[in-house]
Design a protein around this motif. Structure first.
Motif, short mmCIF file in Angstrom:
data_model
loop_
_atom_site.label_atom_id
_atom_site.label_comp_id
_atom_site.label_asym_id
_atom_site.label_seq_id
_atom_site.Cartn_x
_atom_site.Cartn_y
_atom_site.Cartn_z
N UNK A 51 0.82 -1.21 0.00
CA UNK A 51 0.00 0.00 0.00
C UNK A 51 0.86 1.27 0.00
N UNK A 54 0.36 4.04 -2.69
CA UNK A 54 -0.66 5.07 -2.63
C UNK A 54 -0.23 6.23 -1.74
N UNK A 88 -4.45 -2.48 9.92
CA UNK A 88 -3.84 -1.15 9.95
C UNK A 88 -3.78 -0.54 11.35
N UNK A 92 -8.89 1.49 11.37
CA UNK A 92 -9.35 1.82 10.01
C UNK A 92 -10.45 0.90 9.50
N UNK A 94 -14.14 0.16 7.90
CA UNK A 94 -14.96 0.94 6.97
C UNK A 94 -16.15 1.47 7.76
N UNK A 95 -16.03 2.70 8.21
CA UNK A 95 -16.98 3.26 9.18
C UNK A 95 -18.43 3.20 8.75
N UNK A 96 -18.66 3.39 7.46
CA UNK A 96 -20.05 3.50 7.01
C UNK A 96 -20.63 2.16 6.61
N UNK A 97 -19.86 1.11 6.79
CA UNK A 97 -20.36 -0.23 6.54
C UNK A 97 -20.65 -0.90 7.88
N UNK A 105 -16.41 -7.29 2.70
CA UNK A 105 -15.40 -6.58 1.91
C UNK A 105 -14.03 -7.23 2.11
N UNK A 140 -19.63 3.03 14.85
CA UNK A 140 -20.17 3.20 16.21
C UNK A 140 -19.76 2.09 17.16
N UNK B 170 -20.76 -4.04 -2.09
CA UNK B 170 -20.14 -3.80 -0.79
C UNK B 170 -18.68 -3.39 -0.98
N UNK B 173 -18.52 0.19 -1.92
CA UNK B 173 -18.69 1.08 -0.77
C UNK B 173 -17.44 1.10 0.09
N UNK B 174 -16.75 -0.04 0.16
CA UNK B 174 -15.49 -0.08 0.92
C UNK B 174 -14.47 0.85 0.26
N UNK B 177 -15.21 4.27 1.17
CA UNK B 177 -14.92 4.57 2.57
C UNK B 177 -13.42 4.81 2.79
N UNK B 178 -12.59 3.93 2.27
CA UNK B 178 -11.15 4.07 2.49
C UNK B 178 -10.38 3.31 1.41
N UNK B 180 -7.16 3.10 0.59
CA UNK B 180 -5.94 2.36 0.92
C UNK B 180 -6.27 1.02 1.59
N UNK B 181 -7.20 1.07 2.53
CA UNK B 181 -7.56 -0.16 3.23
C UNK B 181 -8.25 -1.13 2.26
N UNK B 182 -9.07 -0.59 1.38
CA UNK B 182 -9.76 -1.44 0.41
C UNK B 182 -8.74 -2.21 -0.45
N UNK B 292 -23.20 11.79 4.02
CA UNK B 292 -22.43 11.04 4.98
C UNK B 292 -21.56 12.03 5.73
N UNK B 293 -21.59 11.96 7.01
CA UNK B 293 -20.70 12.82 7.77
C UNK B 293 -19.67 11.94 8.42
N UNK B 294 -18.60 12.54 8.84
CA UNK B 294 -17.59 11.78 9.53
C UNK B 294 -18.18 11.29 10.84
N UNK B 295 -18.03 10.00 11.09
CA UNK B 295 -18.58 9.49 12.34
C UNK B 295 -17.62 9.82 13.47
N UNK B 297 -16.92 9.30 17.36
CA UNK B 297 -17.35 8.63 18.59
C UNK B 297 -16.84 9.42 19.77
#
Ligand SMILES: Nc1ncnc2c1ncn2[C@@H]1O[C@H](COP(=O)(O)OP(=O)(O)O)[C@@H](O)[C@H]1O
Ligand SMILES: [Mg+2]
Lengths: 264, 298
Positions: A51, A54, A88, A92, A94-97, A105, A140, B170, B173-174, B177-178, B180-182, B292-295, B297
Motif C-alpha cells: 500500500x 498510494x 492497519x 481503520x 470501513x466506518x459506514x459499513x 469486503x 459506532x 459492498x 462502498x469499501x 470509505x477508504x 488504501x484499506x480497500x 455522509x458525515x464523519x462518524x 465517537x
C-alpha cells in the motif's frame, strides 16, 4: 515464510525512511517489531503489503519474499491474493459499513459467496462479540470491537501471513490481553504467521516468539522473545523499568547500537 | 377534494414525476462521487450524448428502438470505462480541482463536438408510448413522465440492491470509505473507479432516452445537468437515497413555484426556486439531508 531482505524505503523520491531493514517472519510463529514513534514500523508493514504506492513511497533497495515469491513492487491487491493481510494502525474499519459488510469486503478475494459465509462464521467463532454487533455500523463500535473487526476482516482473505500494526493502541489493558490471547490462538489453530508491530513491548514480548527493535529506520536489536525480555535496554526503554525501578527518557537509547553486537 | 386541493395534488404529482427523472440523472453524479470522490461537471453532457446517439440511431428507419437502446447502453458503458482509463486515472492522487477542471473541460468538448458529429438540428426522440395522458385522480401526466418516473424507480431499486446485497456493491462502498484499506483487502480500486463511471454511463443512457424524448434532442439537452446540483446538494453528494429524495423535492418545489408564484411574478420562478431551497438547506445541514458525515465517537 516472509523474508524482508535489506530494504530501503523512500517517500516522495527523497525522504529516506528505512535504511536497510531485514526481518524474517517464521512460519506459524509471532514475530514482533518494536520501536518508538516514527521509527519506521508502519512503513515497514506498508512496504510489505504494497500500500506504500498510494502514499508515494517506494522500495528502492532490497527484496521482500513470501515463500519464494518476490512481492516488493507488486500492487497491494495482488499481494493480498498471495495470502498476506494487513491490519492497519488505528483500526481503520470501513466506518459506514456494518460489521458484517466490513467482513464481506475483507473476503473480496474469495471466489464465491459461500466461501465468504464460511469465513464470516470462522471470524465470529473467534470474536463472538462481533456476531452480536453484526448489523451495527462499524463507526459506532467501541475501540476494542473495532480492533477485533479489523483483525477479523484481515482473516477474511484466509491469509497465511498477517501484519498487525499496534493492535493495543488506545485500548484498556484487559482488552489488550483478550485480543492478544485470541491472536495467539489464531496463530496456533489457523497456522498463521504474524508480524506484530508494537510500542507496548511488555504485551508483545509476552506472546511473541522472536523480536526485532527498530530505531530511526534501522534494526538495532534482534533476538528470541525471552532473551529480549531479559535484555536490560529493553527493560529500561520499552518496559519502562531501570535498575532503580524508575523511568528513563527514550532519548538515552543511543547506546543500543553497541549492545547489538553482544546479542547477535 | 376541493378545487384548491386538487390543483395542489396535480402540481405535486407532476413535480414528483419530473423530480424522479432528475433523480435518475443525479444518480450518475452520486455513483461517481461516492466511489471516486470526483465531482462530475459533465453529467448533463453525458445525458446529451446518450440522447444524441439514440436520436440518430432511430432516425435510420431500419434500426428498431430496442437495438438503439442496447447500443446506447453499450456505448455509454464503454465511454465511462474509457474516460476513467484515459482522462481520470492519470489524475489519481492529484488535487480534487484537477479532476473538476477535467470534467468541466470534457463538458465543453462534448457540447462542442455533439452538434459537429450529430448535426445541430433538434431531433425528435419518439418512444412508442402514445400521447394519451395518464390520469391519476385529479392529475393527468404525460406518458413520458410516467415512463421516466418508472425507469428512475427501477434503477434506484436495482442500485440499492447492488450496494446492499452484492459483494461487488459492498466492495465499492469499501472503496468509497477508504481506498488504501480497500486495496489491502484485495480490491482492485481502479477497476471499481472504472465501474462507477460505467454505471454513470448506464444511468446517463436511460436519462438521455427519457429526457430526450420529453424535450427533443439537441445541445440544450445538456442543461438538465444543471438540476443535478440542487438535487445532490439537498440529498447529499454521496447518498443514493438522497438523490431520490433530493430529486423529488426539487421537482415538487419547482412545480409548486410554477403553479403558485409564477402567476404573480410573470413566470420563471421554477428555475431558481430549487437553488433558493438548496442554499437554505446548506445553511442548516451542510452535508445535505442524507449526506455522509464523519462518524465521531465520544
Ligand atoms: N507518507 C509519508 N510521506 C512522508 N514521510 C512519511 C510518510 N509516512 C511516514 N513518514 C515518515 O516516516 C517515518 C516513519 O514513520 P512510520 O513508519 O509511520 O513510523 P512508526 O510506525 O514506527 O511510528 C516518520 O518520520 C514519518 O514522518
Ligand atoms: Mg506506526
Amino acid at each position: 515464510m516472509l523474508t524482508i531482505n535489506n530494504i530501503e524505503v523512500v517517500y516522495d523520491r527523497v525522504i529516506l525512511v528505512l535504511k536497510g531493514v531485514s526481518i524474517d517472519v517464521r512460519e506459524g510463529a509471532i514475530t514482533t517489531l518494536l520501536g518508538g514513534n516514527g521509527a519506521g514500523k508502519t512503513t515497514t508493514l506498508k512496504a510489505i503489503s504494497g500500500v506504500l504506492h498510494s502514499e508515494r513511497g517506494q522500495v528502492t533497495k532490497g527484496t521482500i519474499h513470501i515463500g519464494d515469491r518476490r512481492i516488493d513492487g507488486m500492487r497491494a491487491h495482488d499481494v493480498t491474493r498471495l495470502g498476506l493481510a494487513q491490519v492497519f494502525e488505528g483500526r481503520r474499519v470501513f466506518e459506514h459499513l456494518t460489521t458484517e459488510e466490513n467482513l464481506t469486503a475483507g473476503g473480496h478475494v474469495q471466489k464465491d459467496g459461500s466461501a465468504v459465509r464460511q469465513s464470516i462464521d470462522l471470524v465470529y467463532s473467534y470474536f463472538p462479540r462481533l456476531k452480536e454487533r453484526r448489523h451495527q455500523h462499524s463507526g459506532y463500535l467501541s475501540g476494542g470491537e473495532q480492533q477485533m473487526l479489523a483483525i477479523g476482516r484481515a482473516l477474511m482473505s484466509r491469509p497465511r501471513v498477517v501484519l498487525l500494526d499496534e493492535p493495543s493502541l488506545g485500548l484498556a489493558p484487559m482488552l489488550v490481553e483478550e485480543i492478544f490471547g485470541i491472536v495467539d490462538r489464531l496463530v496456533r489453530q489457523e497456522k498463521l504467521s504474524v508480524l506484530l508491530v508494537e510500542q507496548n513491548a511488555t504485551m508483545a514480548l509476552a506472546v511473541a516468539d522472536h523480536g526485532y527493535v527498530m530505531e530511526n529506520g534501522r534494526i538495532v536489536l534482534e533476538g528470541p522473545a525471552d532473551k529480549l525480555r531479559d535484555n536490560s535496554d529493553i527493560k529500561e526503554f520499552y518496559l519502562g523499568l531501570n535498575e532503580g525501578g524508575g523511568r528513563k527518557s527514550y532519548r538515552d537509547t543511543k547506546h543500543y547500537k553497541r549492545r547489538k553486537r553482544w546479542l547477535s | 377534494m376541493s378545487e384548491d386541493m386538487e390543483f395542489t395534488f396535480a402540481l405535486i404529482l407532476n413535480g414528483a414525476s419530473i423530480g424522479l427523472m432528475y433523480s435518475l440523472i443525479a444518480l450518475g453524479f452520486v455513483l461517481v462521487y461516492k466511489a471516486t470522490d470526483a465531482i462530475n461537471f459533465a453529467q448533463g453532457e453525458f445525458v446529451m450524448l446518450a440522447g444524441l446517439i439514440v436520436a440518430m440511431l432511430i432516425s435510420f428507419e431500419s434500426v428498431p428502438l430496442a437495438i438503439a437502446v442496447v447500443v446506447v447502453l453499450a456505448v455509454m458503458i464503454g465511454f465511462g470505462f474509457g474516460l476513467e482509463r484515459v482522462v481520470l486515472r492519470p489524475l489519481l492522487g492529484r488535487p480534487v480541482v484537477a479532476v473538476i477542471m477535467a470534467t468541466i473541460g470534457l463538458a465543453a468538448v462534448l457540447r462542442g463536438l455533439g452538434p459537429v458529429i450529430f448535426g445541430s438540428e433538434t431531433r425528435a426522440l419518439s418512444l412508442p408510448i402514445g400521447d394519451e395522458p395518464v390520469v391519476i385522480g385529479p392529475a393527468s401526466l404525460p406518458p413520458i413522465q410516467v415512463l421516466g418516473a418508472v425507469v428512475a424507480i427501477v434503477f434506484f431499486l436495482a442500485f440499492s440492491w447492488f450496494f446492499k446485497k452484492s459483494r461487488m456493491g459492498v466492495a465499492m462502498r469499501a472503496v468509497a470509505d477508504n481506498q488504501q484499506v480497500a486495496q489491502a483487502m484485495g480490491i482492485n480500486v481502479e477497476r471499481y473507479f472504472a465501474l462507477a463511471w460505467a454505471m454513470a454511463g448506464i444511468v446517463s443512457a436511460m436519462g438521455g432516452i427519457v429526457w430526450g424524448s420529453m424535450l427533443g434532442v439537441d445541445v440544450h439537452l445538456a442543461l438538465v445537468g444543471l438540476k443535478v446540483f440542487p438535487v445532490v446538494i439537498l440529498g447529499g453528494l454521496d447518498s443514493i437515497g438522497g438523490a431520490l429524495v433530493g430529486g423529488l423535492i426539487v421537482g415538487i418545489v419547482e412545480s409548486l413555484a410554477a403553479g403558485y408564484l409564477d402567476p404573480y411574478v410573470g413566470g420563471g420562478t421554477k428555475d431558481f426556486a430549487p437553488y433558493v431551497l438548496m442554499i437554505l438547506v446548506l445553511m442548516i445541514r451542510p452535508y445535505g439531508i442524507f449526506g455522509k458525515r464523519k462518524i465521531e465517537r465520544v
